[in-house]
Design a protein around this motif. Sequence first.
Motif, PDB file in Angstrom:
ATOM      1  N   MET A  51       8.659  -8.140  -5.599  1.00 21.69           N
ATOM      2  CA  MET A  51       8.056  -8.940  -6.743  1.00 21.69           C
ATOM      3  C   MET A  51       7.619  -7.913  -7.655  1.00 21.69           C
ATOM      4  O   MET A  51       8.020  -7.960  -8.968  1.00 21.69           O
ATOM      5  N   VAL A  52       7.020  -6.841  -7.487  1.00 22.34           N
ATOM      6  CA  VAL A  52       6.443  -5.668  -8.223  1.00 22.34           C
ATOM      7  C   VAL A  52       7.658  -5.001  -8.524  1.00 22.34           C
ATOM      8  O   VAL A  52       7.531  -4.527  -9.792  1.00 22.34           O
ATOM      9  N   ILE A  53       8.647  -4.527  -7.988  1.00 23.85           N
ATOM     10  CA  ILE A  53       9.610  -3.830  -8.369  1.00 23.85           C
ATOM     11  C   ILE A  53      10.402  -4.780  -9.352  1.00 23.85           C
ATOM     12  O   ILE A  53      10.778  -4.064 -10.471  1.00 23.85           O
TER      13      ILE A  53
ATOM     14  N   VAL B 113       0.810  -1.237  -0.025  1.00 27.65           N
ATOM     15  CA  VAL B 113      -0.015   0.023   0.057  1.00 27.65           C
ATOM     16  C   VAL B 113       0.925   1.236   0.026  1.00 27.65           C
ATOM     17  O   VAL B 113       0.652   2.200  -0.858  1.00 27.65           O
ATOM     18  N   LYS B 114       1.886   1.398   0.661  1.00 24.52           N
ATOM     19  CA  LYS B 114       2.780   2.441   0.870  1.00 24.52           C
ATOM     20  C   LYS B 114       3.588   2.755  -0.512  1.00 24.52           C
ATOM     21  O   LYS B 114       3.692   3.788  -0.801  1.00 24.52           O
ATOM     22  N   MET B 115       3.795   1.460  -1.100  1.00 25.72           N
ATOM     23  CA  MET B 115       4.672   1.735  -2.405  1.00 25.72           C
ATOM     24  C   MET B 115       3.713   2.113  -3.247  1.00 25.72           C
ATOM     25  O   MET B 115       4.101   2.988  -4.012  1.00 25.72           O
ATOM     26  N   ALA B 116       2.556   1.680  -3.407  1.00 27.61           N
ATOM     27  CA  ALA B 116       1.620   1.963  -4.569  1.00 27.61           C
ATOM     28  C   ALA B 116       1.196   3.533  -4.535  1.00 27.61           C
ATOM     29  O   ALA B 116       1.257   4.134  -5.529  1.00 27.61           O
ATOM     30  N   LYS B 117       1.333   3.917  -3.192  1.00 25.84           N
ATOM     31  CA  LYS B 117       0.995   5.202  -2.919  1.00 25.84           C
ATOM     32  C   LYS B 117       2.195   6.394  -3.248  1.00 25.84           C
ATOM     33  O   LYS B 117       1.884   7.100  -3.995  1.00 25.84           O
ATOM     34  N   GLU B 118       3.274   5.867  -2.852  1.00 28.73           N
ATOM     35  CA  GLU B 118       4.497   6.784  -3.061  1.00 28.73           C
ATOM     36  C   GLU B 118       4.575   6.672  -4.559  1.00 28.73           C
ATOM     37  O   GLU B 118       5.246   7.616  -5.205  1.00 28.73           O
ATOM     38  N   LEU B 119       4.496   5.392  -5.164  1.00 25.33           N
ATOM     39  CA  LEU B 119       4.958   5.572  -6.643  1.00 25.33           C
ATOM     40  C   LEU B 119       3.609   6.037  -7.494  1.00 25.33           C
ATOM     41  O   LEU B 119       3.936   6.001  -8.876  1.00 25.33           O
TER      42      LEU B 119
ATOM     43  N   GLY C  88     -10.981  -4.232   3.678  1.00 23.36           N
ATOM     44  CA  GLY C  88     -10.474  -3.045   4.080  1.00 23.36           C
ATOM     45  C   GLY C  88      -9.143  -2.720   3.641  1.00 23.36           C
ATOM     46  O   GLY C  88      -8.704  -1.711   3.413  1.00 23.36           O
ATOM     47  N   TYR C  89      -8.314  -3.940   3.429  1.00 25.37           N
ATOM     48  CA  TYR C  89      -6.924  -3.552   3.008  1.00 25.37           C
ATOM     49  C   TYR C  89      -6.987  -3.157   1.484  1.00 25.37           C
ATOM     50  O   TYR C  89      -6.335  -2.162   0.922  1.00 25.37           O
ATOM     51  N   PHE C  90      -7.942  -3.811   0.511  1.00 30.13           N
ATOM     52  CA  PHE C  90      -8.137  -3.327  -0.667  1.00 30.13           C
ATOM     53  C   PHE C  90      -8.769  -1.918  -0.843  1.00 30.13           C
ATOM     54  O   PHE C  90      -8.395  -1.255  -2.117  1.00 30.13           O
ATOM     55  N   ASP C  91      -9.725  -1.655   0.037  1.00 30.69           N
ATOM     56  CA  ASP C  91     -10.131  -0.375   0.169  1.00 30.69           C
ATOM     57  C   ASP C  91      -9.040   0.761  -0.202  1.00 30.69           C
ATOM     58  O   ASP C  91      -9.041   1.854  -0.589  1.00 30.69           O
ATOM     59  N   GLN C  92      -8.033   0.456   0.748  1.00 28.43           N
ATOM     60  CA  GLN C  92      -6.764   1.403   0.808  1.00 28.43           C
ATOM     61  C   GLN C  92      -6.087   1.576  -0.733  1.00 28.43           C
ATOM     62  O   GLN C  92      -6.027   2.597  -0.947  1.00 28.43           O
ATOM     63  N   LEU C  93      -6.026   0.522  -1.282  1.00 27.10           N
ATOM     64  CA  LEU C  93      -5.526   0.733  -2.702  1.00 27.10           C
ATOM     65  C   LEU C  93      -6.578   1.221  -3.383  1.00 27.10           C
ATOM     66  O   LEU C  93      -6.156   1.981  -4.545  1.00 27.10           O
ATOM     67  N   ARG C  94      -7.885   0.767  -3.237  1.00 29.24           N
ATOM     68  CA  ARG C  94      -9.055   1.488  -4.211  1.00 29.24           C
ATOM     69  C   ARG C  94      -8.939   3.022  -4.155  1.00 29.24           C
ATOM     70  O   ARG C  94      -9.121   3.674  -5.134  1.00 29.24           O
TER      71      ARG C  94
END
Length: 293
Positions: free
Chosen positions: A271-273, A126-132, A152-158
């Motif tokens: 993995m995502v990086i 979540v932190k990485m997706a937000k910062e990038l 709730g976890y996916f709500d943050q990404l949404r």
Amino acid sequence: MSSTAPGLRAVLAKALPVGLSVLLLAGVLSGCSQGASSTPAPPKDGSPSGVETSASAAASSPVPDDAWRRWGLDKPLAPSPAPPVKKLTDELKPGTVPPVVKSVRTDDKVVFLTFDDGAEKDPEFVKMAKELKLPFTMFLTDDIARAGAGYGYFDQLRSLGNAVQNHTLSHPNLRTLSPEDQRREICGQQDRLAKRYGARPPLFRPPYGNYNNATLAAAGGCGVRAVVLWEATMQINDMRYARGDKLHAGDIVLAHFRGPKELKGTTMTRMVINMLRSIQAQGFTVARLDDYV
């Protein structure tokens, strides 16, 4: 504080010169007023405390200039190009059997990241997706996504602007099910996501990529506008390709919400990086699938 102010004023008047007592009293009253007004009001929309509820809220947060370096990229992600004026599904006539989409026809040097299931719920992602400011699409299976921290976890990404789409209720091989059971799997998840997010998802991914004509009919009847497959799959360190040994413009990339157990000790963020580094090395950037399909 207003009910005790007269008594406090009298004490100060006796103990201190008039000018100083007035200044001290004004400071006390001002401090009490500010303390009362700084208490945050509870969320009005019923959202969990501390969870951003809109993409605009996330976009307004400052993003460190060196975020790409801290997360392990050699260079920043190139900005996503402007999306097309019309999406693929905008041009479909009502009642059309949903098309099967593996890649998007585009001249943009982009590919599209998608994450399936919802098993791993790594807060660092979540932190990485937000910062990038990472654009991607989530295809969630209900009984997997609900486990642990839940939706709730996916709500943050949404809240960062990334859509939640349909990946069935329980992740079966749909080709082994009757038409009615397929409909129950697809429509059931449509209903649950609509109840949570206010709209039925337009995109659907069949588990394992397995489908038949009954799948397409059921999906269309449940409000699905397109059935999404893929042209590349992310493993741990690199991708496998359906066409040759490289990415092509508009390819849809399949990845999963996975953790160290499935990734042999590698974290999801690593993995995502690894995936982003490979995409950059091939001359592409990433865009949001929902803006094109």
